[in-house]
Design an enzyme around this catalytic site. Structure first.
Site, short mmCIF file in Angstrom:
data_model
loop_
_atom_site.label_atom_id
_atom_site.label_comp_id
_atom_site.label_asym_id
_atom_site.label_seq_id
_atom_site.Cartn_x
_atom_site.Cartn_y
_atom_site.Cartn_z
N ASP A 11 -8.32 -2.44 13.93
CA ASP A 11 -9.70 -2.64 13.48
C ASP A 11 -9.82 -3.81 12.50
O ASP A 11 -10.84 -3.97 11.84
CB ASP A 11 -10.25 -1.35 12.84
N ASP A 31 0.84 -1.21 0.00
CA ASP A 31 0.00 0.00 0.00
C ASP A 31 0.87 1.25 0.00
O ASP A 31 2.09 1.18 0.15
CB ASP A 31 -0.97 -0.02 1.19
N GLU A 42 -9.82 -1.26 4.85
CA GLU A 42 -10.53 -0.93 6.07
C GLU A 42 -11.83 -1.75 6.17
O GLU A 42 -12.28 -2.33 5.18
CB GLU A 42 -10.85 0.57 6.06
N HIS A 89 -7.97 -4.35 9.79
CA HIS A 89 -7.61 -4.13 8.38
C HIS A 89 -6.30 -4.83 8.06
O HIS A 89 -5.44 -5.03 8.92
CB HIS A 89 -7.57 -2.64 8.02
#
Ligand code: GLP
Length: 261
Positions: free
Chosen positions: A136, A67, A143, A138
């Protein structure tokens, strides 16, 4: 998914490095998938040390990053391309052009994302993908709510990820870019072996969901349950919420030595 729980970060890094070393011995031209964030740093240190000791060469290997932030200037120290150069590529012998990443400065971002997925396919796919996990759930920057079939594309960071990553920007959330380019969950699932590293209690809920929760876009890492060869390397903190931890420990302790990860 194979779950390995070990007390020391250095042991986890060594195990992941063994995996990379074994791959490079059997396939010197292997294609690696590189993650940023703090979780893989001990692994990169270990690989750099093994390279310095003459144990491994990356001379014929290639690598694709997961990313990238959108819009960070080319020389920004937190641009993931620069982070990977600093933490890993500059310390080993990979060819200068062998590390590729999504282009967060491209004029046409969707076209750059499509080209990136194609470049991975043209390289024959990723042999070993290193992953971290967000608090979370991800992976890369997929996400919660991400399409489980997604390809490389632009995403908007959640306030949670912005807060988590602000530590790399002097603690200032305002300096964390809102947008990123990320390999999609479908792109990541195409890799032949996924090795995810997680450390610390802050990851315990995400790790529990990833290994033992129902597969759901709410916890993107749960998709790894559908991968035929996924390995989670965890410290005690990250493993703290696993219901079947005694079983994972039992299985790893009795693993035949020939089996590898
Ligand atoms: C970041 C990265 C991910 C990384 C995750 C966890 O936002 N894009 O690739 O796995 O968050 O980061 P860390 O390893 O620092 O906890």
């Amino acid at each position: 998914m194979e779950v390995v729980i070990l007390p020391e970060r250095a042991q986890i890094a060594a195990l992941a490095a063994d995996c990379v070393e074994t791959l490079l011995k059997s396939k010197p031209q292997a294609v690696l998938g590189l993650a940023t964030g703090s979780s893989p740093l001990a692994l990169y240190d270990e690989l750099a040390a093994r390279h310095a000791a003459g144990r491994i060469s990356f001379r014929r290997a290639r690598a694709f990053m997961l990313d990238e932030y959108v819009g960070l200037p080319a020389d920004h120290p937190e641009r993931y391309r620069n982070v990977i150069e600093r933490e890993f590529a500059s310390r080993i012998d990979m060819a200068p052009d062998a590390v590729r990443g999504p282009d967060g400065l491209a004029a046409d971002l969707p076209a750059a994302c499509r080209a990136y997925d194609q470049e991975i396919r043209d390289a024959g796919g990723i042999d070993l993908q290193i992953l971290g996990i967000g608090s979370d759930g991800h992976i890369a920057f997929n996400e919660p709510g991400s399409s489980l079939a997604s390809r490389t594309r632009i995403k908007t960071l959640t306030p949670q990820t912005i807060a988590d990553n602000a530590r790399f920007f002097g603690g200032d959330r305002e300096l964390v870019p809102r947008h990123v380019l990320t390999q999609g969950l479908g792109t990541i699932m195409d890799a032949r072996h996924l090795v995810l590293l997680a450390f610390g209690r802050a990851k315990a809920e995400a790790v529990h969901q990833m290994v033992e929760g129902g597969v759901s876009a709410m916890w993107p890492a749960t998709l790894l349950q559908l991968h035929a060869h996924a390995t989670a390397l965890l410290d005690e903190g990250a493993a703290a919420r696993l219901q079947l931890a005694p079983y994972y420990r039992h299985a790893y302790a009795g693993k035949p030595p020939w089996q590898g990860l």
